[in-house]
Design an enzyme around this catalytic site. Structure first.
Site, PDB file in Angstrom:
ATOM      1  N   GLU A  90       0.766  -1.150  -0.048  1.00 54.68           N
ATOM      2  CA  GLU A  90       0.072   0.175   0.072  1.00 54.68           C
ATOM      3  C   GLU A  90       0.939   1.297  -0.246  1.00 54.68           C
ATOM      4  OE1 GLU A  90      -4.113   0.559   2.170  1.00 54.68           O
ATOM      5  OE2 GLU A  90      -2.279   0.375   3.606  1.00 54.68           O
ATOM      6  N   CYS A 103       3.400   8.335   1.147  1.00 57.57           N
ATOM      7  CA  CYS A 103       4.032   7.376   2.103  1.00 57.57           C
ATOM      8  C   CYS A 103       4.100   6.118   1.325  1.00 57.57           C
ATOM      9  CB  CYS A 103       3.024   7.486   2.984  1.00 57.57           C
ATOM     10  SG  CYS A 103       3.382   6.016   4.301  1.00 57.57           S
ATOM     11  N   CYS A 110       5.560  -7.386   8.145  1.00 53.22           N
ATOM     12  CA  CYS A 110       6.738  -6.858   8.929  1.00 53.22           C
ATOM     13  C   CYS A 110       7.029  -7.709  10.128  1.00 53.22           C
ATOM     14  CB  CYS A 110       6.202  -5.384   9.390  1.00 53.22           C
ATOM     15  SG  CYS A 110       7.571  -4.670  10.309  1.00 53.22           S
ATOM     16  N   CYS A 114       4.619  -4.721  16.049  1.00 50.33           N
ATOM     17  CA  CYS A 114       4.051  -3.786  17.119  1.00 50.33           C
ATOM     18  C   CYS A 114       2.464  -4.131  17.204  1.00 50.33           C
ATOM     19  CB  CYS A 114       4.389  -2.482  16.593  1.00 50.33           C
ATOM     20  SG  CYS A 114       5.869  -1.713  15.976  1.00 50.33           S
ATOM     21  N   CYS A 117      -0.655  -2.452  15.222  1.00 51.48           N
ATOM     22  CA  CYS A 117      -0.349  -2.232  13.784  1.00 51.48           C
ATOM     23  C   CYS A 117      -0.702  -3.613  12.987  1.00 51.48           C
ATOM     24  CB  CYS A 117       1.096  -2.119  13.446  1.00 51.48           C
ATOM     25  SG  CYS A 117       1.522  -2.335  11.812  1.00 51.48           S
ATOM     26  N   GLY A 157       6.019  -2.223   6.481  1.00 54.14           N
ATOM     27  CA  GLY A 157       7.523  -2.606   6.730  1.00 54.14           C
ATOM     28  C   GLY A 157       8.293  -1.610   7.557  1.00 54.14           C
ATOM     29  N   GLU A 158       9.183  -2.485   7.908  1.00 59.05           N
ATOM     30  CA  GLU A 158      10.450  -1.708   8.752  1.00 59.05           C
ATOM     31  C   GLU A 158      11.550  -1.172   7.891  1.00 59.05           C
ATOM     32  OE1 GLU A 158      11.325  -0.028  11.876  1.00 59.05           O
ATOM     33  OE2 GLU A 158      13.254   0.180  10.446  1.00 59.05           O
ATOM     34  N   SER A 189      11.483   6.338   8.496  1.00 59.65           N
ATOM     35  CA  SER A 189      10.778   6.548   9.811  1.00 59.65           C
ATOM     36  C   SER A 189      11.094   4.806  10.453  1.00 59.65           C
ATOM     37  CB  SER A 189       9.218   6.495   9.743  1.00 59.65           C
ATOM     38  OG  SER A 189       8.665   6.177  11.055  1.00 59.65           O
ATOM     39  N   SER A 212       9.799   5.747  15.805  1.00 62.97           N
ATOM     40  CA  SER A 212       8.373   5.685  16.469  1.00 62.97           C
ATOM     41  C   SER A 212       8.763   5.392  17.982  1.00 62.97           C
ATOM     42  CB  SER A 212       7.792   4.423  15.992  1.00 62.97           C
ATOM     43  OG  SER A 212       7.340   4.955  14.450  1.00 62.97           O
ATOM     44  N   LEU A 213       8.345   6.254  18.651  1.00 62.03           N
ATOM     45  CA  LEU A 213       8.587   6.080  20.377  1.00 62.03           C
ATOM     46  C   LEU A 213       7.253   5.433  20.917  1.00 62.03           C
ATOM     47  CD1 LEU A 213      10.586   6.329  22.497  1.00 62.03           C
ATOM     48  CD2 LEU A 213       9.795   8.978  22.904  1.00 62.03           C
ATOM     49  N   ASN A 288      -5.251   7.008  15.134  1.00 58.26           N
ATOM     50  CA  ASN A 288      -6.645   7.018  14.219  1.00 58.26           C
ATOM     51  C   ASN A 288      -6.935   5.376  14.235  1.00 58.26           C
ATOM     52  OD1 ASN A 288      -6.531   9.429  12.947  1.00 58.26           O
ATOM     53  ND2 ASN A 288      -4.771   8.925  11.835  1.00 58.26           N
ATOM     54  N   CYS A 332       4.517   4.961  11.559  1.00 61.31           N
ATOM     55  CA  CYS A 332       4.435   3.653  11.447  1.00 61.31           C
ATOM     56  C   CYS A 332       3.164   2.854  11.991  1.00 61.31           C
ATOM     57  CB  CYS A 332       5.726   3.113  11.710  1.00 61.31           C
ATOM     58  SG  CYS A 332       6.214   1.679  11.112  1.00 61.31           S
TER      59      CYS A 332
HETATM   60  S1  SF4 Z   1       4.487  -0.308  13.098  1.00 68.40           S
HETATM   61 FE1  SF4 Z   1       5.787  -0.305  11.537  1.00 68.40          FE
HETATM   62  S2  SF4 Z   1       7.599  -1.197  12.386  1.00 68.40           S
HETATM   63 FE2  SF4 Z   1       5.703  -1.855  13.841  1.00 68.40          FE
HETATM   64  S3  SF4 Z   1       5.104  -3.657  12.685  1.00 68.40           S
HETATM   65 FE3  SF4 Z   1       3.988  -2.031  11.864  1.00 68.40          FE
HETATM   66  S4  SF4 Z   1       5.263  -1.663  10.002  1.00 68.40           S
HETATM   67 FE4  SF4 Z   1       6.343  -2.892  11.423  1.00 68.40          FE
END
Ligand code: SF4
Length: 341
Positions: A90, A103, A110, A114, A117, A157-158, A189, A212-213, A288, A332
């Site tokens: 996406e 973006c 990933c 997280c 996510c 993804g990271e 990011s 991303s904290l 969101n 992210c």
């Molecule tokens: S927030 Fe980013 S790093 Fe974390 S699982 Fe989702 S895509 Fe991966």
């Protein structure tokens, strides 16, 4: 043979054309057609000889993605692309005032996992090639008339777990002989992959960096982002300070504000203390909703969190992004991945 030409640097293209018996200068022409003109069809590369065109058509791949779906809401367009291995990724384009931010995704799925996510729930499927990353940009550039002003690697993804392809793609975007986007318009990011942040510093790359904290303490961050057990907050702050010493643009910490998880007065105070005199930027983004157990705090909670952080902050800058719905600067994990099964 099927050599993918999209995503290749000028040196790689030169090597390829020479190896196949064509003059070196042809590589520059192909490069210009792909990146300067955004051409997706080899037949329309006007100044290229017919024998080279036929060779390229028979032996190379220029388009790495096909558009599967597109949805539009206000000034935001979401693109669902299919890769050549039938995976979905996406990308998003958002126009706000005179800014057109896109973006981009860097991986299919990933592994960082997280908790908030949807992409993380898919697990890791594959890395995107530099060509697949560039094609997201080229497709949006060709589809939407407004010139792109900002590029953010905050999609699926990271990015730092696909470091080489992401950096190669960013360099191609930045190349003044090609797409010519300023390095300060490109932001990567990360969830906080510290060895790769150090590599990024050592490589002396000029792109913007965001982390991303999302929590003011390790206990909460361990739950939200299990990667914190490996690279905890104090190490992130330390590496951020090192980054700031070596770069013109200071690092940004993104803090997605989630109801009852990280939005208390205590969190605001701890966060201000953590970032005190770090010189970093803090980007606060009310969550969101993406259809999981996490939700956006009430307007009152958001305002009282912001009031405290504004009162307590010292030596760092605060930015708040309020937009509801899809916000591609949301950090992210804030892109919904509905339909990406
Ligand atoms: S927030 Fe980013 S790093 Fe974390 S699982 Fe989702 S895509 Fe991966």
């Amino acid at each position: 043979m099927n050599f993918t030409i999209k995503g290749k640097t000028i040196n790689q293209l030169e090597e390829f054309v020479i190896k196949n018996g064509f003059p070196k200068y042809r590589a520059q022409q192909i490069y210009n057609w792909m990146y300067k003109h955004g051409t997706f069809d080899i037949r329309s590369m006007k100044n290229i000889s017919n024998d080279l065109k036929s060779f390229l058509i028979d032996n190379t791949i220029i388009n790495t993605l096909t558009l599967h779906d597109k949805s539009e809401c206000d000034n935001t367009v979401k693109f669902l692309f299919k890769t050549q291995t039938n995976q979905f990724i996406e990308s998003v384009s958002m126009i706000e005032d005179d800014k057109h931010t896109i973006c981009l995704s860097s991986q299919v799925g990933c592994s960082v996992d997280c908790d908030f996510c949807a992409t993380g729930k898919m697990g890791f499927i594959s890395n995107l090639s530099a060509g697949e990353i560039i094609d997201q940009l080229l497709f949006i550039k060709n589809t939407i008339n407004n010139p792109i002003t900002n590029i953010v690697f905050m999609g699926m993804g990271e990015p730092f777990l696909n470091y080489n392809n992401v950096i190669n793609a960013a360099k191609l975007m930045n190349d003044d002989n090609g797409l010519n986007f300023g390095a300060n318009r490109i932001t990567i990011s990360t969830a906080g992959i510290i060895p790769k942040i150090n590599k990024f510093i050592d490589d002396k790359l000029k792109f913007n960096l965001a982390i991303s904290l999302n929590a003011s303490n390790d206990e909460t961050r361990n739950k939200l982002m299990p990667i914190n057990k490996k690279w905890p907050i104090k190490d992130l702050i330390k590496v951020a300070k090192k980054f700031n010493e070596n770069n013109r643009n200071n690092i940004t910490f993104e803090y997605v504000l989630i109801d009852t998880i990280n939005d208390t007065h205590q969190d605001a105070k701890q966060l201000a203390k953590l970032l005190k005199n770090s010189g970093c930027k803090l980007n606060i983004i009310p969550f969101n909703s993406i259809g999981n157990e996490y939700s956006r705090p009430s307007e009152n909670s958001i305002n009282s969190f912001l009031k405290i952080i504004h009162e307590e902050h010292e030596g760092f800058r605060i930015l708040v992004r309020w937009s509801k719905g899809v916000d591609i600067n949301a950090g992210c994990g804030q892109l919904a991945t509905k339909g990406l099964k």
